[in-house]
Design an enzyme around this catalytic site. Structure first.
Site, PDB file in Angstrom:
ATOM      1  N   SER A  79      48.388  37.943  52.301  1.00 54.29           N
ATOM      2  CA  SER A  79      47.261  37.775  50.372  1.00 54.29           C
ATOM      3  C   SER A  79      47.275  36.339  50.370  1.00 54.29           C
ATOM      4  CB  SER A  79      47.904  38.442  49.668  1.00 54.29           C
ATOM      5  OG  SER A  79      47.334  38.418  48.899  1.00 54.29           O
ATOM      6  N   ASP A 171      39.229  46.113  48.859  1.00 43.55           N
ATOM      7  CA  ASP A 171      40.828  45.564  47.835  1.00 43.55           C
ATOM      8  C   ASP A 171      39.677  44.339  47.792  1.00 43.55           C
ATOM      9  OD1 ASP A 171      42.357  43.099  47.515  1.00 43.55           O
ATOM     10  OD2 ASP A 171      42.397  43.050  49.847  1.00 43.55           O
ATOM     11  N   HIS A 201      44.518  46.660  48.764  1.00 36.59           N
ATOM     12  CA  HIS A 201      45.087  45.308  48.724  1.00 36.59           C
ATOM     13  C   HIS A 201      46.033  46.402  48.994  1.00 36.59           C
ATOM     14  CE1 HIS A 201      46.199  41.483  48.219  1.00 36.59           C
ATOM     15  NE2 HIS A 201      47.030  41.752  47.791  1.00 36.59           N
TER      16      HIS A 201
END
Length: 224
Positions: A79, A171, A201
């Site tokens: 991320s 996501d 995600h």
């Protein structure tokens, strides 16, 4: 193999002790150095990037002390950590620090967030509004196009380390991952892209164990 790892958490939260891919990498025989970079909003861009690049330089320049084979040194992250890893890989190329690979798990690659997925998907971990909240804590609009926070905006991606990129199909950051993979490929960089349909995600977390067979954490670890 050695992995310099940058944790996720939107540049605002998270810890160097998070699980992510640390355990799979260690199981695969790699040593992992997880970096406790300074977090926003107390420390805004480019502090996080600078800390992460400084960490890479420290380990590279002190390779003997840490038992690091310089030819088998990689960076990675998830991320926001994937964002930092991608930017560090560009900086490493420019500094002539050779990296074996970059492992980018559902990375942020353009903080303008103008992709279709940027406003399309909602899940229990991340929503479009929450992603914007994180961004606004870390970086101000005049820096949105700086490659150190939007590596997809780099003028030249050729010569960066080969990449393993994981995209989660449902996501907010799905298109960040796939577009970066395409840009690297267009620049002549070797890319292994894994795109898991319908996955949310952070699909590598135990919360989403049903996706582990498709993701294969050890597959990512093997790319180090």
């Amino acid at each position: 193999h050695t992995l310099i790892y940058y944790h996720g958490g939107g540049w605002v939260i998270g810890s160097a002790h998070g699980m992510d891919v640390l355990h799979p990498c260690e199981q695969h025989g790699a040593q992992v150095f997880s970096i406790a970079y300074r977090l926003a909003p107390e420390w805004r861009f480019p502090t996080g990037f600078n800390d992460c690049f400084d960490a890479l330089k420290h380990y590279y320049n002190n390779a003997d002390k840490y038992n690091i084979d310089k030819s088998r040194l990689s960076v990675g992250g998830a991320s926001a950590g994937g964002n930092l890893a991608a930017a560090v890989a560009i900086a490493a190329r420019d500094a002539k620090i050779p990296l074996a690979s970059q492992v980018l798990l559902f990375p942020v690659t353009d903080v303008n967030f103008a992709f279709a997925s940027s406003s399309q998907f909602y899940d229990v971990i991340l929503t479009p509004a929450f992603m914007l909240w994180f961004r606004n804590k870390y970086v101000t609009p005049e820096n949105y196009n700086d490659w150190r926070v939007s590596p997809l905006r780099a003028a030249d991606l050729s010569g960066v380390a080969k990449a393993y990129i994981l995209a989660c199909g449902s996501d907010v950051l799905h298109d960040d991952a796939t577009n970066y993979a395409a840009a690297l490929d267009a620049a002549g960089v070797a890319v292994e892209m894994v795109d898991i349909p319908n996955a949310p995600h952070a699909c590598n977390l135990p919360l989403y164990s049903e996706y582990s067979a498709e993701f294969g954490p050890l597959e990512a670890a093997a790319y180090v």
